[in-house]
Design a protein around this motif. Structure first.
Motif, PDB file in Angstrom:
ATOM      1  N   LEU A  26       0.929  -1.093   0.257  1.00  0.00           N
ATOM      2  CA  LEU A  26      -0.158   0.039  -0.068  1.00  0.00           C
ATOM      3  C   LEU A  26       0.811   1.106   0.059  1.00  0.00           C
ATOM      4  CD1 LEU A  26      -2.570  -1.069   2.644  1.00  0.00           C
ATOM      5  CD2 LEU A  26      -2.492  -1.463   0.448  1.00  0.00           C
ATOM      6  N   VAL A  27       0.637   2.226  -0.823  1.00  0.00           N
ATOM      7  CA  VAL A  27       1.477   3.420  -0.936  1.00  0.00           C
ATOM      8  C   VAL A  27       0.358   4.664  -0.797  1.00  0.00           C
ATOM      9  CG1 VAL A  27       2.650   4.940  -2.296  1.00  0.00           C
ATOM     10  CG2 VAL A  27       2.824   2.430  -2.673  1.00  0.00           C
ATOM     11  N   PHE A  28       0.757   5.511   0.085  1.00  0.00           N
ATOM     12  CA  PHE A  28       0.028   6.785   0.295  1.00  0.00           C
ATOM     13  C   PHE A  28       0.976   7.979   0.067  1.00  0.00           C
ATOM     14  CE2 PHE A  28      -2.165   3.641   2.584  1.00  0.00           C
ATOM     15  CZ  PHE A  28      -3.594   3.890   2.351  1.00  0.00           C
ATOM     16  N   ARG A  29       0.570   8.799  -0.827  1.00  0.00           N
ATOM     17  CA  ARG A  29       1.381   9.960  -1.008  1.00  0.00           C
ATOM     18  C   ARG A  29       0.954  11.199  -0.668  1.00  0.00           C
ATOM     19  NH1 ARG A  29       1.770   6.254  -5.651  1.00  0.00           N
ATOM     20  NH2 ARG A  29       3.817   5.564  -5.914  1.00  0.00           N
ATOM     21  N   GLY A  30       1.566  12.182  -0.457  1.00  0.00           N
ATOM     22  CA  GLY A  30       1.286  13.600  -0.312  1.00  0.00           C
ATOM     23  C   GLY A  30       0.196  13.441   0.949  1.00  0.00           C
ATOM     24  N   VAL A  31       0.698  12.876   2.060  1.00  0.00           N
ATOM     25  CA  VAL A  31       0.046  12.875   3.332  1.00  0.00           C
ATOM     26  C   VAL A  31       0.301  14.037   4.128  1.00  0.00           C
ATOM     27  CG1 VAL A  31      -0.623  11.496   5.352  1.00  0.00           C
ATOM     28  CG2 VAL A  31      -0.334  10.337   3.097  1.00  0.00           C
ATOM     29  N   PRO A  32      -0.499  15.126   4.540  1.00  0.00           N
ATOM     30  CA  PRO A  32      -0.095  16.069   5.437  1.00  0.00           C
ATOM     31  C   PRO A  32       0.027  15.815   6.873  1.00  0.00           C
ATOM     32  CG  PRO A  32      -2.301  16.271   5.044  1.00  0.00           C
ATOM     33  CD  PRO A  32      -2.090  15.073   4.062  1.00  0.00           C
ATOM     34  N   TYR A  33       1.336  16.261   7.287  1.00  0.00           N
ATOM     35  CA  TYR A  33       1.465  15.836   8.936  1.00  0.00           C
ATOM     36  C   TYR A  33       1.395  17.211   9.648  1.00  0.00           C
ATOM     37  CZ  TYR A  33       6.499  17.154   7.922  1.00  0.00           C
ATOM     38  OH  TYR A  33       7.325  18.005   8.011  1.00  0.00           O
ATOM     39  N   ALA A  34       1.349  18.425   9.123  1.00  0.00           N
ATOM     40  CA  ALA A  34       1.389  19.791   9.547  1.00  0.00           C
ATOM     41  C   ALA A  34       0.509  20.765   8.652  1.00  0.00           C
ATOM     42  CB  ALA A  34       2.624  20.075  10.116  1.00  0.00           C
ATOM     43  N   ALA A  35      -0.001  21.748   9.164  1.00  0.00           N
ATOM     44  CA  ALA A  35      -0.584  22.622   8.271  1.00  0.00           C
ATOM     45  C   ALA A  35       0.734  23.390   7.310  1.00  0.00           C
ATOM     46  CB  ALA A  35      -1.135  23.908   8.927  1.00  0.00           C
ATOM     47  N   ALA A  36       0.154  23.899   6.251  1.00  0.00           N
ATOM     48  CA  ALA A  36       1.294  24.655   5.320  1.00  0.00           C
ATOM     49  C   ALA A  36       1.950  25.565   6.224  1.00  0.00           C
ATOM     50  CB  ALA A  36       0.374  25.232   4.097  1.00  0.00           C
ATOM     51  N   GLN A  47       2.089  23.588  12.768  1.00  0.00           N
ATOM     52  CA  GLN A  47       0.608  23.743  13.245  1.00  0.00           C
ATOM     53  C   GLN A  47      -0.125  22.534  12.789  1.00  0.00           C
ATOM     54  OE1 GLN A  47      -0.197  26.822  15.167  1.00  0.00           O
ATOM     55  NE2 GLN A  47       2.242  26.738  15.005  1.00  0.00           N
ATOM     56  N   PRO A  48      -1.192  22.311  13.545  1.00  0.00           N
ATOM     57  CA  PRO A  48      -2.076  20.986  13.366  1.00  0.00           C
ATOM     58  C   PRO A  48      -2.713  21.048  11.944  1.00  0.00           C
ATOM     59  CG  PRO A  48      -2.632  21.891  15.448  1.00  0.00           C
ATOM     60  CD  PRO A  48      -1.676  23.034  14.905  1.00  0.00           C
ATOM     61  N   VAL A  49      -2.719  20.072  11.420  1.00  0.00           N
ATOM     62  CA  VAL A  49      -3.543  20.069  10.021  1.00  0.00           C
ATOM     63  C   VAL A  49      -4.987  20.103  10.131  1.00  0.00           C
ATOM     64  CG1 VAL A  49      -4.252  18.068   8.033  1.00  0.00           C
ATOM     65  CG2 VAL A  49      -1.782  18.039   8.920  1.00  0.00           C
ATOM     66  N   GLU A  50      -5.659  20.869   9.383  1.00  0.00           N
ATOM     67  CA  GLU A  50      -7.016  21.132   9.338  1.00  0.00           C
ATOM     68  C   GLU A  50      -7.910  20.077   8.791  1.00  0.00           C
ATOM     69  OE1 GLU A  50      -8.948  23.406  10.595  1.00  0.00           O
ATOM     70  OE2 GLU A  50      -7.478  24.974  11.131  1.00  0.00           O
ATOM     71  N   PRO A  51      -8.768  19.359   9.518  1.00  0.00           N
ATOM     72  CA  PRO A  51      -9.575  18.281   9.102  1.00  0.00           C
ATOM     73  C   PRO A  51      -9.962  18.546   7.623  1.00  0.00           C
ATOM     74  CG  PRO A  51      -9.997  18.718  11.539  1.00  0.00           C
ATOM     75  CD  PRO A  51      -9.238  19.834  11.014  1.00  0.00           C
ATOM     76  N   TRP A  52     -10.123  17.586   6.741  1.00  0.00           N
ATOM     77  CA  TRP A  52     -10.792  17.891   5.673  1.00  0.00           C
ATOM     78  C   TRP A  52     -12.209  17.020   5.633  1.00  0.00           C
ATOM     79  CZ3 TRP A  52      -6.006  15.109   6.356  1.00  0.00           C
ATOM     80  CH2 TRP A  52      -6.066  13.996   6.027  1.00  0.00           C
ATOM     81  N   ALA A  53     -13.085  17.324   4.527  1.00  0.00           N
ATOM     82  CA  ALA A  53     -14.312  16.733   4.309  1.00  0.00           C
ATOM     83  C   ALA A  53     -14.177  15.588   3.283  1.00  0.00           C
ATOM     84  CB  ALA A  53     -15.288  17.632   3.967  1.00  0.00           C
ATOM     85  N   GLY A  54     -14.714  14.521   3.315  1.00  0.00           N
ATOM     86  CA  GLY A  54     -14.893  13.687   2.262  1.00  0.00           C
ATOM     87  C   GLY A  54     -13.281  12.731   2.392  1.00  0.00           C
ATOM     88  N   VAL A  55     -13.201  12.213   1.159  1.00  0.00           N
ATOM     89  CA  VAL A  55     -12.012  11.156   1.017  1.00  0.00           C
ATOM     90  C   VAL A  55     -10.881  12.174   0.240  1.00  0.00           C
ATOM     91  CG1 VAL A  55     -11.224   9.198   0.124  1.00  0.00           C
ATOM     92  CG2 VAL A  55     -13.384   8.974   1.054  1.00  0.00           C
ATOM     93  N   ARG A  56      -9.811  12.311   0.927  1.00  0.00           N
ATOM     94  CA  ARG A  56      -8.782  12.847   0.269  1.00  0.00           C
ATOM     95  C   ARG A  56      -7.749  11.895  -0.486  1.00  0.00           C
ATOM     96  NH1 ARG A  56      -5.368  17.920   2.423  1.00  0.00           N
ATOM     97  NH2 ARG A  56      -3.161  17.579   1.040  1.00  0.00           N
ATOM     98  N   ALA A  57      -7.510  12.411  -1.664  1.00  0.00           N
ATOM     99  CA  ALA A  57      -6.660  11.434  -2.506  1.00  0.00           C
ATOM    100  C   ALA A  57      -5.238  11.798  -1.838  1.00  0.00           C
ATOM    101  CB  ALA A  57      -6.714  11.862  -3.959  1.00  0.00           C
ATOM    102  N   ALA A  58      -4.379  10.301  -1.825  1.00  0.00           N
ATOM    103  CA  ALA A  58      -3.219  10.273  -1.581  1.00  0.00           C
ATOM    104  C   ALA A  58      -2.376   9.288  -2.569  1.00  0.00           C
ATOM    105  CB  ALA A  58      -3.301   9.645  -0.129  1.00  0.00           C
ATOM    106  N   THR A  59      -2.701   9.829  -3.591  1.00  0.00           N
ATOM    107  CA  THR A  59      -2.091   9.008  -4.791  1.00  0.00           C
ATOM    108  C   THR A  59      -1.041   9.733  -5.642  1.00  0.00           C
ATOM    109  OG1 THR A  59      -4.050   9.692  -6.159  1.00  0.00           O
ATOM    110  CG2 THR A  59      -4.187   7.629  -4.889  1.00  0.00           C
ATOM    111  N   ALA A  60      -0.419  10.701  -5.175  1.00  0.00           N
ATOM    112  CA  ALA A  60       0.350  11.598  -5.927  1.00  0.00           C
ATOM    113  C   ALA A  60       1.253  12.518  -5.068  1.00  0.00           C
ATOM    114  CB  ALA A  60      -0.229  12.501  -7.067  1.00  0.00           C
ATOM    115  N   HIS A  61       2.426  12.548  -5.351  1.00  0.00           N
ATOM    116  CA  HIS A  61       3.466  13.387  -4.462  1.00  0.00           C
ATOM    117  C   HIS A  61       3.075  14.770  -4.367  1.00  0.00           C
ATOM    118  CE1 HIS A  61       5.805  10.059  -3.441  1.00  0.00           C
ATOM    119  NE2 HIS A  61       6.179   9.722  -4.897  1.00  0.00           N
TER     120      HIS A  61
END
Length: 449
Positions: A26-36, A47-61
């Protein structure tokens, strides 16, 4: 069009991620661990990552952190990066076995002189690790002056937060993210090895003395990065930053808001600014340097694996780190990588150069720009063995003083006057460490004698 994604979903604290099944892992790309770390977040603690709605794609860097690159986007810089970059870059790549439960974790910090590189490069591909039951978390951390910067104008803002050392603060934020989220990928937050090469090795060395990192990892790997240096006094770093800013027309009375209005690309393009002004003490976050902690016996006491390549300087520093880290308590393991691929023999006359070991420690020959079709059977066989040894160290039982790998090789702990693992074309063997020179120039001198 690319092939359809074989998607897989995982729930983390901030929301649901969709990664992909690839090559049996399994590969997950572009996973945020902190806010920009942009705008008001520049030169602040992660700073903490803001929660997102729905399903966030983690398939590209996502783009690497801002750094100098060639104007020809087909040419990589010395950190292996070309094309677009962004100040919004605090992302991870996670490669995990499918259906893992309680898997050990390798958290990888890339090299690049602290102002180049990215965690998404092919040399760091975690597929081979995952196929052996180890999760790899490869990290982007802030670079250059956006990572290592102190200035009087910033001192008064956010006085409750540590100043400077933002790459190290990012590293701690990653380990906290792993602690809180890695179980969703089948990982064990109690079995975390921090690892890095060159600048990434320097990150790992500094983690050994950070109070906030203690308890977040249980082993450490340092590849060509034994940076046992004292910290730079804050006043000196501030003076250097102000002098460098003057070269782009910024005077000493600049405000914090004006500093934050300077584009990230301006920092990357400015030779006096691009590398940053690291590392600096901070009373709470970085009260001591690692070399001082090691000498006092106050470092985080975990097993350490450390070494260098034959064609570069640094083995003496690696030997010193192994001696200090392994003097009491947890053991240290020392190596030198001596294999030169046949297709590099004409270029590497003094032995494998800086970074040459990466496609072997990750067994990533076919994904690394260093290998691919040019590698031969000997390269591939050695990559399998070396990667197996790195995996064996990550899996090593608590309290062990040696470990087995590479079809029966026993890697013994290092003590002053003891042995290091020589990684040669034929495999691994233990050899007297004191007889190994610091680098290729001494090697040549020894041969002449």
């Amino acid at each position: 069009m690319p092939d359809p994604i074989d998607g897989v979903e995982v729930d983390v604290d901030a929301g649901t991620l969709m990664g992909s099944r690839e090559n049996g892992v399994l590969v997950f790309r572009g996973v945020p661990y902190a806010a920009a770390p942009t705008g008001e977040n520049r030169w602040r603690a992660p700073q903490p990552v803001e929660p997102w709605a729905g399903v966030r794609a983690a398939t590209a860097h996502e783009p690497p952190c801002a750094q100098p690159v060639d104007t020809d986007t087909t040419v990589a810089n010395f950190g292996g990066v070309n094309g677009a970059q962004s100040e919004d870059c605090l992302y991870l790549t996670i490669t995990a076995p499918e259906n893992a439960q309680g898997a050990p974790v390798l958290v990888w910090f890339h090299g690049g002189a602290f102002f180049l590189g990215a965690g998404s490069l092919g040399s760091y591909d975690g597929t081979a690790n995952a196929q052996q039951g180890v999760i790899t978390v490869s990290v982007n951390y802030r670079l250059g002056a956006l990572a290592n910067f102190v200035h009087p104008a910033l001192d008064a803002q956010h006085p409750d937060e540590p100043q400077g050392n933002y790459a190290l603060q990012d590293a701690v934020a990653v380990l906290e993210w792993v602690r809180d989220n890695i179980a969703a990928f089948g990982g064990d937050a109690e079995q975390v090895t921090v690892a890095g090469q060159s600048a990434g090795g320097g990150i790992v060395v500094n983690l050994l003395s950070l109070p906030s990192a203690k308890g977040l990892f249980d082993k450490a790997i340092v590849q060509s990065g034994s940076l046992l240096l004292p910290d730079r006094p804050t006043a000196d770093a501030q003076r250097m930053a102000q002098e460098a800013l003057e070269t782009i027309g910024i005077g000493p009375d600049v405000t914090a808001d004006e500093l934050r209005s300077i584009s990230a690309q301006t920092f990357a393009a400015s030779e006096p600014l691009r590398a940053g002004f690291f590392f600096t003490p901070d009373p709470a976050f970085k009260p001591t340097s690692t070399i001082a902690a090691l000498r006092a016996g106050k470092e985080t006491d975990v097993p350490v694996l450390v070494g260098t390549n034959r064609g570069e300087k640094g083995f003496a520093a690696a030997r010193t780190l192994a001696a200090l880290a392994g003097d009491t308590g947890a053991p240290a393991f020392l190596y030198r990588f001596d294999h030169t691929p046949a297709f590099r023999a004409g270029e590497w006359g003094e032995g494998p150069i800086h970074s040459a070991e990466l496609m072997f420690t990750f067994d990533s020959i076919d994904r690394s720009s260093w290998g691919g079709e040019r590698a031969d059977a000997a390269d591939r066989a050695l990559a399998d063995r070396v990667n197996g040894c790195w995996v064996a160290f990550v899996k090593m039982a608590p309290g062990a003083k040696d470990f087995a790998c590479a079809d029966g090789f026993t890697w013994q702990a290092y003590q002053p006057g003891g042995s290091a693992a020589l990684i040669e074309t034929a495999g691994l063997r233990m050899a007297p460490a004191d007889a190994l020179p610091d680098g290729p120039e001494e090697d040549a001198t020894t041969q002449d004698e």
